[in-house]
Design a protein around this motif. Sequence first.
Motif, PDB file in Angstrom:
ATOM      1  N   ASP C 213       2.922 -16.097 -17.273  1.00 59.57           N
ATOM      2  CA  ASP C 213       1.754 -16.348 -16.444  1.00 59.57           C
ATOM      3  C   ASP C 213       0.662 -15.374 -16.824  1.00 59.57           C
ATOM      4  N   VAL C 214      -0.561 -15.877 -16.882  1.00 64.76           N
ATOM      5  CA  VAL C 214      -1.707 -14.982 -16.978  1.00 64.76           C
ATOM      6  C   VAL C 214      -2.357 -14.983 -15.602  1.00 64.76           C
ATOM      7  N   ILE C 215      -2.487 -13.791 -15.029  1.00 66.96           N
ATOM      8  CA  ILE C 215      -3.051 -13.686 -13.693  1.00 66.96           C
ATOM      9  C   ILE C 215      -4.439 -13.077 -13.818  1.00 66.96           C
ATOM     10  N   ALA C 216      -5.451 -13.890 -13.523  1.00 66.94           N
ATOM     11  CA  ALA C 216      -6.827 -13.400 -13.639  1.00 66.94           C
ATOM     12  C   ALA C 216      -7.299 -12.937 -12.269  1.00 66.94           C
ATOM     13  N   MET C 217      -7.859 -11.745 -12.223  1.00 64.36           N
ATOM     14  CA  MET C 217      -8.301 -11.175 -10.945  1.00 64.36           C
ATOM     15  C   MET C 217      -9.697 -10.599 -11.130  1.00 64.36           C
ATOM     16  N   SER C 218     -10.359 -10.376 -10.024  1.00 64.86           N
ATOM     17  CA  SER C 218     -11.702  -9.805 -10.126  1.00 64.86           C
ATOM     18  C   SER C 218     -11.604  -8.420 -10.756  1.00 64.86           C
ATOM     19  N   SER C 219     -12.704  -7.954 -11.315  1.00 60.34           N
ATOM     20  CA  SER C 219     -12.667  -6.679 -12.024  1.00 60.34           C
ATOM     21  C   SER C 219     -12.186  -5.550 -11.128  1.00 60.34           C
ATOM     22  N   SER C 220     -12.646  -5.559  -9.878  1.00 61.99           N
ATOM     23  CA  SER C 220     -12.256  -4.459  -9.001  1.00 61.99           C
ATOM     24  C   SER C 220     -10.762  -4.543  -8.673  1.00 61.99           C
ATOM     25  N   ASP C 221     -10.282  -5.746  -8.390  1.00 63.44           N
ATOM     26  CA  ASP C 221      -8.848  -5.914  -8.133  1.00 63.44           C
ATOM     27  C   ASP C 221      -8.042  -5.455  -9.345  1.00 63.44           C
ATOM     28  N   TYR C 222      -8.557  -5.832 -10.539  1.00 63.02           N
ATOM     29  CA  TYR C 222      -7.835  -5.480 -11.756  1.00 63.02           C
ATOM     30  C   TYR C 222      -7.747  -3.958 -11.898  1.00 63.02           C
ATOM     31  N   ALA C 223      -8.890  -3.304 -11.673  1.00 67.07           N
ATOM     32  CA  ALA C 223      -8.898  -1.843 -11.807  1.00 67.07           C
ATOM     33  C   ALA C 223      -7.922  -1.219 -10.818  1.00 67.07           C
ATOM     34  N   ALA C 224      -7.920  -1.753  -9.600  1.00 68.97           N
ATOM     35  CA  ALA C 224      -7.019  -1.213  -8.586  1.00 68.97           C
ATOM     36  C   ALA C 224      -5.567  -1.438  -8.989  1.00 68.97           C
ATOM     37  N   TRP C 225      -5.298  -2.639  -9.509  1.00 67.75           N
ATOM     38  CA  TRP C 225      -3.926  -2.948  -9.909  1.00 67.75           C
ATOM     39  C   TRP C 225      -3.466  -2.018 -11.031  1.00 67.75           C
ATOM     40  N   LEU C 226      -4.375  -1.791 -11.990  1.00 66.12           N
ATOM     41  CA  LEU C 226      -4.033  -0.965 -13.132  1.00 66.12           C
ATOM     42  C   LEU C 226      -3.655   0.440 -12.667  1.00 66.12           C
ATOM     43  N   GLN C 227      -4.428   0.896 -11.688  1.00 71.06           N
ATOM     44  CA  GLN C 227      -4.149   2.235 -11.190  1.00 71.06           C
ATOM     45  C   GLN C 227      -2.776   2.287 -10.507  1.00 71.06           C
ATOM     46  N   ARG C 228      -2.514   1.260  -9.706  1.00 73.19           N
ATOM     47  CA  ARG C 228      -1.209   1.191  -9.046  1.00 73.19           C
ATOM     48  C   ARG C 228      -0.082   1.144 -10.072  1.00 73.19           C
ATOM     49  N   ALA C 229      -0.306   0.303 -11.087  1.00 77.48           N
ATOM     50  CA  ALA C 229       0.766   0.083 -12.057  1.00 77.48           C
ATOM     51  C   ALA C 229       1.067   1.336 -12.875  1.00 77.48           C
ATOM     52  N   ALA C 230       0.080   2.232 -12.941  1.00 78.49           N
ATOM     53  CA  ALA C 230       0.323   3.442 -13.706  1.00 78.49           C
ATOM     54  C   ALA C 230       1.262   4.386 -12.971  1.00 78.49           C
ATOM     55  N   GLY C 231       1.383   4.167 -11.686  1.00 80.13           N
ATOM     56  CA  GLY C 231       2.220   5.048 -10.893  1.00 80.13           C
ATOM     57  C   GLY C 231       3.698   4.767 -11.082  1.00 80.13           C
ATOM     58  N   VAL C 232       4.507   5.672 -10.521  1.00 82.77           N
ATOM     59  CA  VAL C 232       5.959   5.531 -10.593  1.00 82.77           C
ATOM     60  C   VAL C 232       6.441   5.042  -9.241  1.00 82.77           C
ATOM     61  N   PRO C 233       7.342   4.068  -9.214  1.00 79.36           N
ATOM     62  CA  PRO C 233       7.796   3.577  -7.910  1.00 79.36           C
ATOM     63  C   PRO C 233       8.493   4.686  -7.118  1.00 79.36           C
ATOM     64  N   ALA C 234       8.362   4.605  -5.824  1.00 77.68           N
ATOM     65  CA  ALA C 234       8.967   5.620  -4.958  1.00 77.68           C
ATOM     66  C   ALA C 234      10.487   5.553  -5.039  1.00 77.68           C
ATOM     67  N   THR C 235      11.134   6.676  -4.818  1.00 78.95           N
ATOM     68  CA  THR C 235      12.595   6.688  -4.751  1.00 78.95           C
ATOM     69  C   THR C 235      13.029   5.849  -3.556  1.00 78.95           C
ATOM     70  N   PRO C 236      14.078   5.057  -3.708  1.00 77.25           N
ATOM     71  CA  PRO C 236      14.523   4.217  -2.581  1.00 77.25           C
ATOM     72  C   PRO C 236      14.783   5.070  -1.347  1.00 77.25           C
ATOM     73  N   GLU C 237      14.448   4.503  -0.217  1.00 80.38           N
ATOM     74  CA  GLU C 237      14.635   5.271   1.011  1.00 80.38           C
ATOM     75  C   GLU C 237      15.894   4.881   1.744  1.00 80.38           C
ATOM     76  N   THR C 238      16.391   3.694   1.497  1.00 78.30           N
ATOM     77  CA  THR C 238      17.592   3.267   2.218  1.00 78.30           C
ATOM     78  C   THR C 238      18.830   3.629   1.415  1.00 78.30           C
ATOM     79  N   ASP C 239      19.975   3.688   2.105  1.00 78.51           N
ATOM     80  CA  ASP C 239      21.247   3.955   1.420  1.00 78.51           C
ATOM     81  C   ASP C 239      21.555   2.877   0.410  1.00 78.51           C
ATOM     82  N   ILE C 240      21.328   1.655   0.853  1.00 76.27           N
ATOM     83  CA  ILE C 240      21.691   0.552  -0.041  1.00 76.27           C
ATOM     84  C   ILE C 240      20.825   0.572  -1.295  1.00 76.27           C
ATOM     85  N   GLY C 241      19.570   0.972  -1.112  1.00 75.57           N
ATOM     86  CA  GLY C 241      18.675   1.106  -2.254  1.00 75.57           C
ATOM     87  C   GLY C 241      19.169   2.181  -3.214  1.00 75.57           C
TER      88      GLY C 241
END
Lengths: 116, 840, 334
Positions: C213-241
């Motif tokens: 899929d190619v997902i086209a988003m507005s420039s601002s959404d794209y910039a925001a997404w890029l910034q989010r994607a550069a981050g590292v996901p949080a460590t799971p908080e639940t036991d099962i996680g």
Amino acid sequence: MSDTFKPALGDLLQVLAPPLIWFLHLTTVYGAEALICIGPAAAAATMMTWTITLATAVALTALLLTAWTLHRGNAPHTQSLGSSRFLHGVSHLLILLSLLGIAWTVLPTIFLPTCA
Amino acid sequence: MVDATSHPNTLPRPSEELAELEAIWASPRGWRIVTDVNNTVIGLFYTATAVLFFLLAGILALLMRLQLAVPSNTFLSQEAYNQIFTMHGTVMMFLFAVPVVEAMGILLLPQMLGARDLPFPRLGAYAFWAYLVGGLIFFSTLFFDLAPSGGWFMYPPLTSSQFSPGPGADFWLLGIGFIEISAIAGAIEIIVGVLRTRAPGMTLDQMPMFAWTMLIFAGMIVFAFPAVILATLLLELERAFDWPFFIAARGGDALLWQHLFWFFGHPEVYIIFLPAAGMVSMIVPTMCGTPLVGYRLIVVALIATGFFSFGLWVHHMFTTGIPALSLSFFSAASMAVALPSGIQVFAWIATIASGRLRWTTPSLFVLGFLLIFSLGGLTGVMVAMVPFDWQAHDTYFVVAHLHYVLVGGMVFPLFAAFYYWAPAFSRLALSERLGKWIFWLMFAGFNVAFFPMHLTGLMGMPRRVYTYPAVMQWDVLNMISTIGAFLLAAGIAMFLFDTIRSLRPAMSKTAGNIWGAATLEWLPNNVYGLRSIPAVTSAYPLWHHPQLAREIEDGRHFLPGSITGLRETIVTSPFDATPQYLLRLPGPGWTPLFAAVLTAAFFMLLTVKAVVLALICGLLGIAMTVVWMWGTDLKPLPSVDIGANLKLPTYANGSLSHAWWAMIVLLLVAGSLYLSYVFSYLYLWTVSPQVWPRLSALVPIAYPIVSALLLVFGSATLEIARRVLPGRSRGSGAFVGLAGLAAAALTGALVIDVFAQWRAGLRPESDAHGAMVYMAAFLQGQLALAVLAMTGFAIARSFAGRLDRKRRVVFDNLGLLYHYTVGQGLLGLLLVHGFPRLAG
Amino acid sequence: MIRARPFWYLLGVSMLLGGCTSDVQSVMNPSSLQAVQIAEVAWFLFGLGTFVLVLVIVTLLLAIRGPLRIRQAVARESTVIWLGITFPAVTLTVLLVYGVWVTRSHLNLPHGGSTVSIEVVGEQWWWRVMYHAPAGPQIASANEIRVPVGSPVTLKLKAADVIHSFWVPSLGGKVDMIPGRTTQLQLTVDRPGVYRGQCAEYCGGPHALMAMDVIAMSSSDYAAWLQRAAGVPATPETDIGLHGRSIFLAAGCGACHTVRGTAAAGLVGPDLTHIGARRSVGIDTLPLTRENLMRFIVDGQHVKPGNLMPEFRVLQPQQLEALALYLLSLKAAD
């Protein structure tokens, strides 16, 4: 003993020359482009223009030459032989088609950049 | 001499003449018919086999259509589907389309040209048996799950040993390579046949158009097939010995395959189409009762197509990221090739307008062809437009386009041809009533199946997908296509029924000229062709000379019997068809059949890596060929009178000989194979100049110079050997010594070159440059082997008293091959040793 | 821009039994500068093609049944020359120039500094996507390409194994991905949306299932997404996680997959750092849900036959569920 082959070869070459010239022109400009685009980008456009001009000039001369030999050879021996006269007519039309083909090959170079 | 009103021979003919002619040409009875080499027998076998492969590949198509009828179908597994679409394309192109055209050529040409047979009957038989055996083995891989699955154009690296480790790809490479050899054998036969065995006086402007198309067809095979043969050789060497021609990491390039494959593959389409167009050019005048309008224009169109089609191979590569200007060159060439097709279409329409079209089954198929082919041509112009092709390429739009061109352009004319020519080869004609049903079923079925594919393609369906999810909404169109495919299949099934019911192949007493056609194949024919051979003075002899059939049956024209007691035909000059000599032809024999089976065994055993067995079969195959060749080049006899006091020699050597012409054609094949190699070498350099060696790493220049001198010395030696050919005596020490020396020089040059490269540390598997250098030696080695074998053969014949100053066709051909090999060797040395010095 | 669509529907309704036009992946439903141009070329060609076909059919009918005078005219060799040489020569010259013109406009895109460059690598049988942000870590993803609307995007196309071809019909023509080469495709998407594409060059096995899929988003959404994607996901908080994460690491998933911020750094398969934020599992064959994830892990050869990931049938149901929950949790904190 070679009397079957030599006259046949002459007529055959006259027929095959026009499209062969078209083919050589096409492969020359295509090959030249491939080679030129490996080299420095700055000189590419100029080199391409020169190559195409030169190749086209040579091809057109060769076609003219073919046409000229056809007319020169039209007089004496063709009256007796059906095949030769027929092939001469064929050659004429092939020269026209090949000219058109060469024109079409050159046409895009007016519009398109060399190595993009 | 070429005057139709006078009769070369007088009546009555001697009473035993006809019986003798029949006895000489009689086919062996019962199962021994497999030893026959006569063109009619071989032609019928050949056509039947090609139709068999058409049906088999058609069944594969139906399986695919079933799989695609509904989304997410599980009727076929992924791997089965991939094998099936690969085999469908491969079998249709290599085992049906090209062979069926050659088959029709072998069947029809001698009759049309007024020859008793083609000049190399055993070569024709060999081509057929090789094709039958090789084709059946190749097809049966499907039943053992061993079939190739790389698509019919087999792009590496998908087909490399890394990504296709199984033997499927090897079956394709060796099997198809082998069948291409059979096609080339057929092409040589056809070229020499059309140029040298026409009826006296049949000048080029009176030649049936089908013969013109077959001539150009065969000529195109000579230049197109070597490119794919080289490609298959390269890929097989890469798979077997790791020579990295297509591996990018070592300087190879995947696109090299595409260049070579499409340099063959695009002309291939026209190779298939042109003879079909030739059939149409024969059928239309008959059905309209009028000569073809624009005969000369059509010949121009054929020659132009022959050339233009070689200039558009890159149009299959518009999406590979090649510079836009290059693409446009080939876009232009693709436009140019549309012109000749336009000429032909309007010439046929003009012919229809100048006469009155009869509504027969062949006419219907021709009209169907005109419509379908026109649409296919128009979508062809569309995909020649670079931007449009970026979207359409590799989608169902292209699947639709190529089937409109190939089925419309080839299968419909072929069915027209089956209905048209059946009465010439069968006691009964095929049914006109059923024929019309069959046409409408096929025409409707075809369009229902393939027209919607244009739309599925535009809706984003790529080709070669074994399934698709329902969300794509391609299901309705696919279901329609599937229904159409079965309608088409029903038409073909009905055709089979009609053939089984009506077709009764016969050598004589056939249904005959039921259409009122005008060309020689409609004269009363027998296994020996025409009873006597007329001088031709018109393109439509039967219309201009209504009593011709009678005269020919009576034996009033040339060569009414057999003069030498052997099968014979008249060899004429290539352009004006002046009789030149009487060619004595071979009769039935086992050698072509055995040689073909053994060659097939050699290739197929190699595929499954049974090397020893393969070699044994290969050697036995060569032995068979030697036995076969031993009987050629018959002893010269005194001149003979074929009628009208026309004295013809019974022997020819030098460029007069038909064998010399065949050798020239074979050398053109070898030459274009080598040019493909030279292209590949230079091409890989443009891609990976970094793997080409520095000056310091090159072999010292002394080695190639010694090799070159040896080659030139060899050529000179062989020419001296020609001077000392034995007179009438057996053997001659001088000749044997010189011929042997020449062969040794050629071999020595090659050995020195390979030795020098090896000593300099070059290895074929190290990089693309190394692989290319050893490839030159490989190609040269193949020819050197052939030269060695032929030299031995010539020496043996000189001892047996079968080779002397006059009877020297074997030596003439050895000479041609030898000098060509020297030329190729010198070019190779210049390239391999000179180019790196120039470029470095 | 959208002017092509009414024609398409007209054609769809009149020539097809209605309802079988699809916008999912259609050439004729263009949504980028480039695709619109090509669709215009296509319409021009269809019009011209229809005209020529009608011309051939009419001439043929006249030749068969027409009045004598017309038939005599059609039967002349000069007619063959006019209709068979002159007419096509003129038409084809026009076409050639038009084609070259459009080709040129595909090359002459503005090369501003705003151009986004994304690397896409075709692999058997999935798409590796890498965003080259000017700063920060290289962001890797799979089978999903996010692009901004309205500015030119350059896709750098490579192949890891065999030849693939990148094709998103609504956004433009296809370009092959060839081992040892880098090819390029430039797109300027004109409205936000999700555009499906799939591999167009047969690449063996499950080629049919190699979609994206190619997902086209507005420039601002794209910039925001890029910034989010550069981050590292949080460590799971639940036991099962947490349990899921330990299974992920213990089962050897990290040999092939990367999850940034953990020990898993394999490069063979798709990067899973933000798999929880993607739309699909199993290389665009199933929508991303917990059940589908679990199914793909143990039964991948039925979901996508021939794919190169082994089936992890050894996992117990609870382990599997924990693993799936962990994977679903892998997305950037908003």
